[in-house]
Write a protein that holds these residues in place. Structure first.
Motif, PDB file in Angstrom:
ATOM      1  N   SER A   1     -64.450 -58.793  30.065  1.00  0.00           N
ATOM      2  CA  SER A   1     -63.644 -60.019  30.171  1.00  0.00           C
ATOM      3  C   SER A   1     -62.765 -59.902  31.790  1.00  0.00           C
ATOM      4  N   LYS A   2     -62.552 -58.923  32.091  1.00  0.00           N
ATOM      5  CA  LYS A   2     -61.816 -58.979  33.779  1.00  0.00           C
ATOM      6  C   LYS A   2     -62.971 -58.862  34.754  1.00  0.00           C
ATOM      7  N   MET A   3     -64.060 -57.862  34.270  1.00  0.00           N
ATOM      8  CA  MET A   3     -65.380 -58.069  34.932  1.00  0.00           C
ATOM      9  C   MET A   3     -65.873 -59.116  35.735  1.00  0.00           C
TER      10      MET A   3
ATOM     11  N   PHE B   1     -65.957 -67.210  36.605  1.00  0.00           N
ATOM     12  CA  PHE B   1     -65.768 -67.534  34.749  1.00  0.00           C
ATOM     13  C   PHE B   1     -64.653 -66.679  34.196  1.00  0.00           C
ATOM     14  N   GLU B   2     -64.104 -67.504  33.538  1.00  0.00           N
ATOM     15  CA  GLU B   2     -63.613 -67.587  32.066  1.00  0.00           C
ATOM     16  C   GLU B   2     -64.097 -66.864  30.653  1.00  0.00           C
ATOM     17  N   SER B   3     -62.935 -66.676  29.779  1.00  0.00           N
ATOM     18  CA  SER B   3     -63.449 -66.090  28.534  1.00  0.00           C
ATOM     19  C   SER B   3     -62.558 -66.372  27.710  1.00  0.00           C
ATOM     20  N   ILE B   4     -63.623 -65.997  26.470  1.00  0.00           N
ATOM     21  CA  ILE B   4     -62.876 -66.565  25.059  1.00  0.00           C
ATOM     22  C   ILE B   4     -63.067 -65.640  24.311  1.00  0.00           C
ATOM     23  N   ARG B   5     -62.176 -64.630  23.888  1.00  0.00           N
ATOM     24  CA  ARG B   5     -62.391 -63.270  23.383  1.00  0.00           C
ATOM     25  C   ARG B   5     -61.985 -62.984  21.702  1.00  0.00           C
ATOM     26  N   GLY B   6     -63.128 -62.454  21.012  1.00  0.00           N
ATOM     27  CA  GLY B   6     -63.285 -63.194  19.482  1.00  0.00           C
ATOM     28  C   GLY B   6     -64.353 -62.907  19.216  1.00  0.00           C
ATOM     29  N   SER B   7     -64.519 -62.518  17.636  1.00  0.00           N
ATOM     30  CA  SER B   7     -65.620 -62.670  17.520  1.00  0.00           C
ATOM     31  C   SER B   7     -66.049 -64.247  16.211  1.00  0.00           C
ATOM     32  N   THR B   8     -67.017 -64.443  16.635  1.00  0.00           N
ATOM     33  CA  THR B   8     -67.359 -65.569  15.289  1.00  0.00           C
ATOM     34  C   THR B   8     -67.480 -64.767  14.233  1.00  0.00           C
ATOM     35  N   LYS B   9     -67.565 -64.020  14.113  1.00  0.00           N
ATOM     36  CA  LYS B   9     -68.155 -63.170  12.914  1.00  0.00           C
ATOM     37  C   LYS B   9     -66.244 -62.618  11.892  1.00  0.00           C
TER      38      LYS B   9
END
Length: 211
Positions: free
Chosen positions: A84-86, A92-100
């Motif tokens: 995410s930091k890279m 680019f942005e990130s969405i943290r988490g999992s759809t599981k």
């Protein structure tokens, strides 16, 4: 040196080092792009790629968009924090988490990004596999927000493959990189299993020549 301090050092140094190495590899290589005939239209898309082919995706995406604006789904694991930091260095942005796990929370974040005009970068088999599987969340997002999916991939004339679950690919410096983005497709009128099979089929078209 305790574990927490080691993690802080990794989070401080690794993202920029990783970003620099990725760019140096890319700059040293010859590039051949295979892209859709037209630029993506002024609407959000899902940019889909297998987890093992993540490394060169920023460069493919920037060829698809005149003004890149993407949020990538990234796990809440520690390696996800590093990633995410890279990607921030690529703007680019990130969405943290999992759809599981915690799917409702993550889907709400994804829907909000789409509403704000962002494309979504998704690895259907991430973050832990199995390789070449398609998570339900990819289907849910595409159908709920009526998003077309752009399948992306890459290979190289010479590369390393990590002994990881996703066989992560790293092009060798001074090789030739072949970067693919195929025509967008939709899964609107398909049931869940049909939609998952369609996504896998489209992503595997290039994978047969990119392994």
């Amino acid at each position: 040196m305790n574990k927490e301090f080691k993690r802080r050092l990794i989070l401080f140094f690794t993202p920029f080092i990783g970003y620099t190495v990725i760019n140096l590899i890319y700059l040293s290589c010859k590039k051949r792009y295979f892209l859709p005939k037209e630029k993506l239209k002024d609407r959000p898309y899902i940019i889909a790629f297998w987890h093992g082919k993540l490394l060169m995706q920023p460069f493919i995406y920037k060829k698809l968009r005149k003004n890149p604006k993407v949020a990538t789904m990234i796990s809440e694991h520690f390696d996800g924090e590093v990633l995410s930091k890279m990607i921030r260095f690529f703007h680019f942005e990130s969405i943290r988490g999992s759809t599981k796990k915690g799917a409702v929370k993550v889907l709400k974040k994804a829907f909000q990004k789409v509403n704000d005009g962002y494309d979504l970068g998704i690895t259907p088999d991430g973050p832990r596999g199995p390789r070449y599987t398609v998570a339900d969340g990819t289907v849910a997002i595409a159908q709920k927000k009526d998003l077309l999916i752009v399948p992306c991939n890459f290979t190289a004339s010479s590369f390393w493959k990590l002994k990881s679950w996703d066989s992560f690919m790293i092009p060798k410096p001074f090789s030739t990189i072949y970067l693919f983005a195929d025509e967008p497709f939709d899964i609107d009128n398909l049931d869940k299993e049909e939609a998952k099979n369609k996504i896998k089929e489209e992503l595997m078209k290039r994978e047969e020549n990119c392994s």
